[in-house]
Design a protein around this motif. Structure first.
Motif, PDB file in Angstrom:
ATOM      1  N   CYS A  53      -3.352   0.251  -3.682  1.00  0.00           N
ATOM      2  CA  CYS A  53      -2.980  -1.045  -3.104  1.00  0.00           C
ATOM      3  C   CYS A  53      -2.723  -2.038  -4.237  1.00  0.00           C
ATOM      4  O   CYS A  53      -3.429  -2.042  -5.253  1.00  0.00           O
ATOM      5  CB  CYS A  53      -4.105  -1.548  -2.196  1.00  0.00           C
ATOM      6  N   SER A  71     -14.687   2.826  -1.316  1.00  0.00           N
ATOM      7  CA  SER A  71     -13.745   2.989  -2.423  1.00  0.00           C
ATOM      8  C   SER A  71     -14.474   2.737  -3.727  1.00  0.00           C
ATOM      9  O   SER A  71     -15.203   1.746  -3.864  1.00  0.00           O
ATOM     10  CB  SER A  71     -12.569   2.022  -2.286  1.00  0.00           C
ATOM     11  N   PHE A  86      -9.680  -5.259  -3.092  1.00  0.00           N
ATOM     12  CA  PHE A  86      -9.238  -4.971  -1.730  1.00  0.00           C
ATOM     13  C   PHE A  86     -10.322  -4.233  -0.961  1.00  0.00           C
ATOM     14  O   PHE A  86     -11.172  -3.547  -1.551  1.00  0.00           O
ATOM     15  CB  PHE A  86      -7.964  -4.108  -1.751  1.00  0.00           C
ATOM     16  N   ASP A 115     -15.151  -0.361   7.304  1.00  0.00           N
ATOM     17  CA  ASP A 115     -14.574  -0.386   5.959  1.00  0.00           C
ATOM     18  C   ASP A 115     -14.772   0.970   5.297  1.00  0.00           C
ATOM     19  O   ASP A 115     -15.867   1.554   5.352  1.00  0.00           O
ATOM     20  CB  ASP A 115     -15.224  -1.480   5.111  1.00  0.00           C
ATOM     21  N   CYS A 155      -4.925  -2.166   3.601  1.00  0.00           N
ATOM     22  CA  CYS A 155      -5.716  -2.751   2.511  1.00  0.00           C
ATOM     23  C   CYS A 155      -5.584  -4.265   2.615  1.00  0.00           C
ATOM     24  O   CYS A 155      -4.497  -4.798   2.853  1.00  0.00           O
ATOM     25  CB  CYS A 155      -5.268  -2.248   1.140  1.00  0.00           C
ATOM     26  N   LYS A 192      -1.473  -8.363   4.137  1.00  0.00           N
ATOM     27  CA  LYS A 192      -2.128  -7.052   4.141  1.00  0.00           C
ATOM     28  C   LYS A 192      -1.076  -5.980   3.876  1.00  0.00           C
ATOM     29  O   LYS A 192       0.127  -6.187   4.071  1.00  0.00           O
ATOM     30  CB  LYS A 192      -2.829  -6.781   5.481  1.00  0.00           C
ATOM     31  N   ASP A 213      -8.818  -1.120  -6.143  1.00  0.00           N
ATOM     32  CA  ASP A 213      -7.464  -1.029  -5.603  1.00  0.00           C
ATOM     33  C   ASP A 213      -7.057   0.396  -5.240  1.00  0.00           C
ATOM     34  O   ASP A 213      -5.893   0.651  -4.972  1.00  0.00           O
ATOM     35  CB  ASP A 213      -6.456  -1.583  -6.603  1.00  0.00           C
ATOM     36  N   PHE A 251     -10.476  -1.431   2.334  1.00  0.00           N
ATOM     37  CA  PHE A 251      -9.624  -0.485   3.043  1.00  0.00           C
ATOM     38  C   PHE A 251     -10.222  -0.153   4.405  1.00  0.00           C
ATOM     39  O   PHE A 251     -11.453  -0.080   4.552  1.00  0.00           O
ATOM     40  CB  PHE A 251      -9.475   0.810   2.228  1.00  0.00           C
ATOM     41  N   LEU A 310      -8.088   4.046  -2.956  1.00  0.00           N
ATOM     42  CA  LEU A 310      -8.880   4.739  -1.938  1.00  0.00           C
ATOM     43  C   LEU A 310      -8.627   6.229  -2.091  1.00  0.00           C
ATOM     44  O   LEU A 310      -7.476   6.686  -2.033  1.00  0.00           O
ATOM     45  CB  LEU A 310      -8.494   4.276  -0.529  1.00  0.00           C
ATOM     46  N   LEU A 316       0.860  -1.190   0.000  1.00  0.00           N
ATOM     47  CA  LEU A 316       0.000   0.000   0.000  1.00  0.00           C
ATOM     48  C   LEU A 316       0.891   1.234   0.000  1.00  0.00           C
ATOM     49  O   LEU A 316       1.825   1.338   0.804  1.00  0.00           O
ATOM     50  CB  LEU A 316      -0.909   0.000   1.234  1.00  0.00           C
TER      51      LEU A 316
END
Length: 641
Positions: A297, A321, A307, A318, A342, A354, A325, A309, A327, A278
């Motif tokens: 990520c 997003s 993923f 959570d 992530c 992670k 991948d 986040f 955010l 990340l």
């Protein structure tokens, strides 16, 4: 094997290959001599002759009679053919000393030619086809000298087309327990049957249970060509994502084996995620409040996983997003600082796989200035002002007044305040490591005190001609703003022409007519005191004379002096010249000239008048009566003797 059969016998005599036959298109492996007990015929042939499809094939048959004294004059030669796997033979040619004949209605009618000499005979086949791969027999009959027979196997070769490889388009999972189909390879239209070999990164693959399987399908068409299709089944690993697979076809040609390799292909391997990273995609460098932050990520799995986040401080929440991948955080504030994570959705154990990163959002609060807004201080006092702004990074502070730097640091010291100290002081706070962060504050300083007249002299002395107008100027500063009043003694003719004030200064100008000596006072006063500026004007009376001269200052005095000097010289020269012409001044004659100055002006007197104004003074010569010019301040009378 080379064979020669003698009629009625089964004896075999072995010999060596003749040197002159060594390059006839085949390999000599054996020489067999077949002779009957009552005949002596020696015959030799190639075991095999190899040729490309469509070319011509030459099959030699060499024979000789061992009893030279009994060599027959009549020899009969016949050629036969027998297909593979068939015992029946078919004659295709007959010849003797008197005739040559190709048999009709055979596969070789019109395609063969036989040539003979004393050493032997040779069969030539034009446009060789695949079905020509047969055994060809040569039979020699010398009647009483004996007979013999030999055979040659004709082998025909057709190289296949270049191999075509096709990889599996869909991804292959490394989690499959058994080998999966990776690719197929096909070689078409070859003869005899070609072979296919598989390679991984140029290394041959051999069948291995549970790891490599190779399936082969051979097809022979009606045209006798062979097509071979090979399928590779392979248990892929993660390392195979970068591997290159290829196939190679090998086939026989006359006297050799050749190979042709296909293009190499890469396969798509599906494997689980084992590592996640990340990072901050944007903005570059440090992050400040108000920025839009993009966190990206990425995992090492294939296909790339999606993923989720979250923040480490709030693992059960959570973050939304829009992309699997990425955010986006916009706009960020200091409360968005923290550790972000992530997690791939294709695994169950998040504790091992992670991505994490620390996001720090930097800030700079508004500047706080003490004292705030405005501050009054007495003239001569000291004051300390401070300027502070809370920031996550180291700051730098600079003070300005009227656009000029007056201090550095968050503290400003003002000592021995004067009226010039009055004004707005601005502090600018910046962050050197993040220039986009900056703020400012200000304080207005007001210095209080009695009036202060501007100028070094508290008493001004002047001399002016009677009748002139003189402007007297007076400026005073102070707080509260002072007022100005005038007290003028010696002239009743005066009035104020300018009266203006700003935040710091009062300005007054009076115009006074000089009639006599004047004493004037500018009185500046406010609630905290009074200050006086005095003016003393000495009147210079106008003098009535033949040539009154008024004070001329500066460059005007120089100009007037030069003009008057030139005029005096011109007048004197003119008078002397005139008297000389009239005979009033004879050469060698003694006499007297009397020049007297009278109080009254005659028509021959010269009058010079000076005029002045408030800005500059100029002398103007009006004219001389009768055209004669005299010097200023003088009356000149010439008496004749």
């Amino acid at each position: 094997m080379i064979g020669a059969e003698a009629g009625g016998g089964d004896g075999v005599v072995m010999g060596e290959q003749p040197a002159e036959w060594g390059q006839q298109g085949g390999n000599w492996t054996l020489k067999a001599l077949f002779m009957l007990a009552w005949a002596k015929v020696e015959l030799t042939m190639h075991e095999a002759v190899e040729v490309y499809l469509g070319d011509s094939a030459q099959i030699p048959c060499q024979y000789s009679f061992t009893d030279a004294d009994n060599e027959p004059s009549f020899v009969m030669i016949q050629w036969f053919v027998r297909a593979a796997g068939n015992s029946a033979r078919m004659r295709i040619f007959y010849g003797d000393g008197s005739q040559q004949m190709v048999d009709n209605n055979t596969d070789y009618s019109g395609r063969i030619e036989v040539t003979s000499d004393q050493q032997g005979t040779q069969l030539t086949i034009q446009d060789v086809q695949l079905y020509d791969e047969r055994e060809f027999f040569c039979q020699v009959n010398g009647l009483a000298a004996g007979n013999a027979e030999g055979k040659t196997h004709l082998r025909v070769f057709a190289p296949p087309e270049a191999p075509v490889i096709e990889g599996v388009l869909t991804g292959i999972s490394m989690t499959n327990e058994l080998p999966s189909k990776v690719a197929s390879c096909e070689a078409r239209n070859g003869f005899p049957k070609p072979n296919i070999t598989w390679y991984r990164d140029s290394m041959p693959l051999v069948p291995a249970p549970g790891h490599v399987n190779i399936l082969i399908l051979v097809t022979q068409q009606s045209s006798d060509f062979f097509s071979v299709q090979s399928t590779l089944e392979y248990k892929v690993l993660k390392e195979d994502k970068d591997a290159r697979f290829s196939c190679e076809v090998s086939f026989f040609v006359p006297g050799a084996i050749r190979t042709v390799e296909s293009n190499s292909i890469n396969i798509t391997v599906h494997y689980p995620t084992t590592m996640v990273e990340l990072w901050k995609e944007s903005p570059q460098g440090l992050v400040k409040e108000g920025d839009t932050v993009e966190l990206r990520c990425q995992g090492d799995g294939n296909p790339p996983p999606s993923f989720i986040f979250n923040r480490k401080q709030e693992l059960d929440v959570d973050l939304e997003s829009n992309h699997s991948d990425v955010l986006m955080l916009s706009p960020v504030s200091r409360k968005d600082s923290g550790i972000y994570q992530c997690l791939p959705v294709d695994i169950d154990d998040y504790s091992e796989v992670k991505g994490e990163m620390q996001l720090t959002v930097h800030y700079l609060d508004p500047a706080v200035v003490v004292p705030k807004d405005s501050e009054f201080m007495l003239k001569g006092e000291d004051l300390t002002a401070t300027c502070n702004a809370l920031s996550s990074l180291k700051t730098a502070t600079v003070w300005y007044k009227d656009g000029k730097q007056v201090g550095k640091g968050n503290t400003l010291h003002l000592k021995d305040a004067a009226y010039e100290t009055t004004g707005e002081y601005i502090c600018e706070v910046t962050v050197p490591s993040l220039p986009a962060l900056h703020t400012s504050g200000s304080v207005h300083i007001i210095v209080q005190g009695g009036p202060q007249v501007v100028g070094e002299e508290q008493e001004v002395q002047l001399e002016e001609a009677t009748g002139r107008m003189v402007n007297l100027s007076c400026e005073a500063q102070g707080h509260p703003l002072p007022s100005i009043s005038w007290n003028i003694i010696g002239s009743q003719n005066w009035h104020e022409v300018v009266s203006k004030a700003n935040e710091h200064m009062t300005h007054s100008v009076v115009s006074v007519k000089v009639t006599s000596d004047i004493s004037a006072q500018c009185n500046a006063s406010n609630d905290m005191g009074t200050e006086v500026k005095a003016f003393s004007i000495k009147a210079i009376p106008r003098v009535t004379s033949a040539a009154p001269v008024y004070p001329v200052q500066g460059s005007g005095l120089i100009i007037v002096g030069i003009i008057l000097s030139l005029l005096l010289l011109a007048i004197l020269g003119s008078v002397l010249y005139f008297l000389h012409k009239k005979g009033k001044i004879p050469c060698g004659r003694s006499g007297k000239q009397e020049i007297s100055t009278k109080e009254k002006t005659t028509k021959d007197d010269i009058v010079v008048e000076m005029t002045t104004n408030t800005k500059n003074e100029e002398a103007v010569l009006l004219k001389a009566v009768n055209g004669d010019k005299k010097g200023p301040n003088d009356q000149v009378t010439v008496v004749q003797g």
